[in-house]
Design a protein around this motif. Structure first.
Motif, PDB file in Angstrom:
ATOM      1  N   VAL A 103      72.952 -23.039  55.495  1.00 60.54           N
ATOM      2  CA  VAL A 103      74.040 -22.065  55.513  1.00 60.54           C
ATOM      3  C   VAL A 103      73.770 -20.890  54.568  1.00 60.54           C
ATOM      4  O   VAL A 103      74.317 -19.807  54.761  1.00 60.54           O
ATOM      5  N   LEU A 104      72.935 -21.103  53.564  1.00 58.22           N
ATOM      6  CA  LEU A 104      72.511 -20.007  52.697  1.00 58.22           C
ATOM      7  C   LEU A 104      71.039 -19.745  52.987  1.00 58.22           C
ATOM      8  O   LEU A 104      70.158 -20.465  52.524  1.00 58.22           O
ATOM      9  N   ILE A 105      70.796 -18.734  53.801  1.00 56.08           N
ATOM     10  CA  ILE A 105      69.438 -18.378  54.213  1.00 56.08           C
ATOM     11  C   ILE A 105      69.110 -17.043  53.559  1.00 56.08           C
ATOM     12  O   ILE A 105      69.793 -16.045  53.798  1.00 56.08           O
ATOM     13  N   GLN A 106      68.098 -17.018  52.717  1.00 56.11           N
ATOM     14  CA  GLN A 106      67.839 -15.828  51.932  1.00 56.11           C
ATOM     15  C   GLN A 106      66.361 -15.457  51.925  1.00 56.11           C
ATOM     16  O   GLN A 106      65.503 -16.242  52.337  1.00 56.11           O
ATOM     17  N   ALA A 107      66.103 -14.278  51.467  1.00 55.25           N
ATOM     18  CA  ALA A 107      64.743 -13.797  51.229  1.00 55.25           C
ATOM     19  C   ALA A 107      64.742 -13.116  49.876  1.00 55.25           C
ATOM     20  O   ALA A 107      65.718 -12.459  49.501  1.00 55.25           O
ATOM     21  N   LEU A 108      63.659 -13.271  49.150  1.00 59.54           N
ATOM     22  CA  LEU A 108      63.541 -12.683  47.820  1.00 59.54           C
ATOM     23  C   LEU A 108      62.203 -11.963  47.759  1.00 59.54           C
ATOM     24  O   LEU A 108      61.145 -12.599  47.753  1.00 59.54           O
ATOM     25  N   ILE A 109      62.257 -10.628  47.745  1.00 59.55           N
ATOM     26  CA  ILE A 109      61.036  -9.838  47.826  1.00 59.55           C
ATOM     27  C   ILE A 109      61.054  -8.746  46.759  1.00 59.55           C
ATOM     28  O   ILE A 109      62.052  -8.560  46.061  1.00 59.55           O
ATOM     29  N   GLU A 110      59.948  -8.038  46.653  1.00 57.05           N
ATOM     30  CA  GLU A 110      59.828  -6.999  45.629  1.00 57.05           C
ATOM     31  C   GLU A 110      60.152  -5.613  46.153  1.00 57.05           C
ATOM     32  O   GLU A 110      59.985  -4.626  45.427  1.00 57.05           O
ATOM     33  N   GLU A 111      60.630  -5.535  47.383  1.00 55.07           N
ATOM     34  CA  GLU A 111      60.888  -4.232  47.991  1.00 55.07           C
ATOM     35  C   GLU A 111      62.383  -4.004  48.228  1.00 55.07           C
ATOM     36  O   GLU A 111      63.105  -4.914  48.635  1.00 55.07           O
ATOM     37  N   THR A 112      62.826  -2.784  47.983  1.00 57.56           N
ATOM     38  CA  THR A 112      64.223  -2.407  48.124  1.00 57.56           C
ATOM     39  C   THR A 112      64.579  -2.241  49.605  1.00 57.56           C
ATOM     40  O   THR A 112      63.693  -2.172  50.467  1.00 57.56           O
ATOM     41  N   PRO A 113      65.873  -2.127  49.914  1.00 57.58           N
ATOM     42  CA  PRO A 113      66.267  -1.895  51.310  1.00 57.58           C
ATOM     43  C   PRO A 113      65.709  -0.603  51.895  1.00 57.58           C
ATOM     44  O   PRO A 113      65.617  -0.462  53.116  1.00 57.58           O
ATOM     45  N   ASP A 114      65.337   0.346  51.046  1.00 58.93           N
ATOM     46  CA  ASP A 114      64.794   1.616  51.524  1.00 58.93           C
ATOM     47  C   ASP A 114      63.286   1.559  51.769  1.00 58.93           C
ATOM     48  O   ASP A 114      62.722   2.493  52.352  1.00 58.93           O
ATOM     49  N   GLN A 115      62.657   0.493  51.327  1.00 59.26           N
ATOM     50  CA  GLN A 115      61.225   0.354  51.512  1.00 59.26           C
ATOM     51  C   GLN A 115      60.934  -0.478  52.760  1.00 59.26           C
ATOM     52  O   GLN A 115      61.813  -1.152  53.310  1.00 59.26           O
ATOM     53  N   LEU A 116      59.684  -0.454  53.189  1.00 59.07           N
ATOM     54  CA  LEU A 116      59.324  -1.056  54.468  1.00 59.07           C
ATOM     55  C   LEU A 116      59.658  -2.546  54.522  1.00 59.07           C
ATOM     56  O   LEU A 116      60.236  -3.024  55.508  1.00 59.07           O
TER      57      LEU A 116
END
Length: 303
Positions: A103-116
């Motif tokens: 139920v909690l599906i997430q992603a953790l990355i180094e890029e902002t929403p404005d980046q690819l």
């Protein structure tokens, strides 16, 4: 291009894309995967005929949680629309996690929403959750914590688990730390997810009481890969806020890390949570990095 769950005979080919440093020899690769926490069956692949052209690894975790990692494409294959393939891999991975009960599906990355990288997840149905700042404290350089205060402490025990679960729900009320997730999972799910952050360390889980009433709690676990501890969660029930309990809980976490002979104490905090950031900085924590969290809402349309 077919997007689907990985098949047994494709696991090594897919893992060679998603697992950095995996040996090229199949026997050695399987041995590395067996010794890791990675389940090679938890992958979505992009297949052209019999060739694995791309793969997306996902992790199913305790407490009905899941993490979708950045998809990887083979540099040796010519793909007509690589960004569309990446988006399809992400969306199918998220949908598969949901089908598995997460139920909690997430992603953790180094890029902002404005980046690819961020746009890939947004286009696949994820929503931006928060910028997370990672802070560290050098425990050996801190002064011994002073814990004298009008708070009685209770260490975790299996018998006290429901008290911890009930209190953690109360601390979510009015929280500035990723408030959109409030109510998404049950208290038991939340505790289960905190237990698998690093190595569960019961002596680091402390509940504070005021005149017998549960007021706040702090959860500290050892990290598995280095001599450090993580402050997994800290929260205060609404009516006990602004009374100094937060400072007491952080000091307790520092004392726990010192007792466990950990060199550093780490914590992640929502960058928008100014009071929490101020509290940690006053205790001597310093920001070391930032990552960006995205979540797949329950009503999102899968790819």
């Amino acid at each position: 291009m077919e997007i689907r769950p990985v098949r047994d005979r494709e696991q090594i080919a897919a893992s060679s894309l998603t697992v950095p440093g995996l040996p090229s020899a199949e026997r050695l690769a399987r041995r590395v995967l067996e010794r890791s926490s990675i389940d090679p069956r938890c992958q979505i692949v992009a297949v052209d005929g019999s060739t694995v052209c791309g793969a997306c690894l996902y992790l199913l975790t305790a407490g009905r949680g899941a993490t979708v990692l950045m998809p990887m494409l083979s540099p040796r294959q010519c793909i007509a629309d690589p960004e569309q393939v990446r988006r399809n891999l992400i969306g199918r991975a998220a949908g598969t996690c949901r089908d598995a009960g997460a139920v909690l599906i997430q992603a953790l990355i180094e890029e902002t929403p404005d980046q690819l990288g961020g746009r890939r997840f947004l286009d696949a149905g994820f929503h931006f959750l928060a910028a997370l700042d990672y802070l560290e404290l050098e425990v050996k350089r801190t002064a011994r914590a002073e814990l004298d205060a009008p708070w009685d402490s209770q260490r975790y025990s299996p018998e006290a688990e429901q008290q911890f679960a009930a209190l953690i729900t109360r601390t979510y009320e009015g929280s500035l730390d990723c408030p959109v997730l409030d109510g998404l999972r049950s208290p038991d799910d939340i505790l289960a997810s905190h237990k698998v952050c690093g190595t569960f360390t019961p002596e680091g889980w402390v509940l504070a009481r005021s005149e017998g009433e549960p007021a706040g709690l702090v959860l500290v676990n050892r990290l598995a890969d280095r001599p450090a501890c993580e402050l997994v969660y800290m929260g205060v029930a609404p009516r006990f806020r602004r009374r100094g309990l937060g400072q007491w809980l952080v000091a307790n976490a520092v004392a726990t890390a010192r007792t466990l002979k950990c060199r550093t104490l780490t914590v992640a905090v929502d960058a928008r949570n100014t009071p929490a950031r101020r509290l940690y900085e006053q205790a001597g924590f310093a920001t070391v990095s930032r990552r960006y969290a995205y979540y797949f809402p329950p009503d999102a349309t899968r790819a």
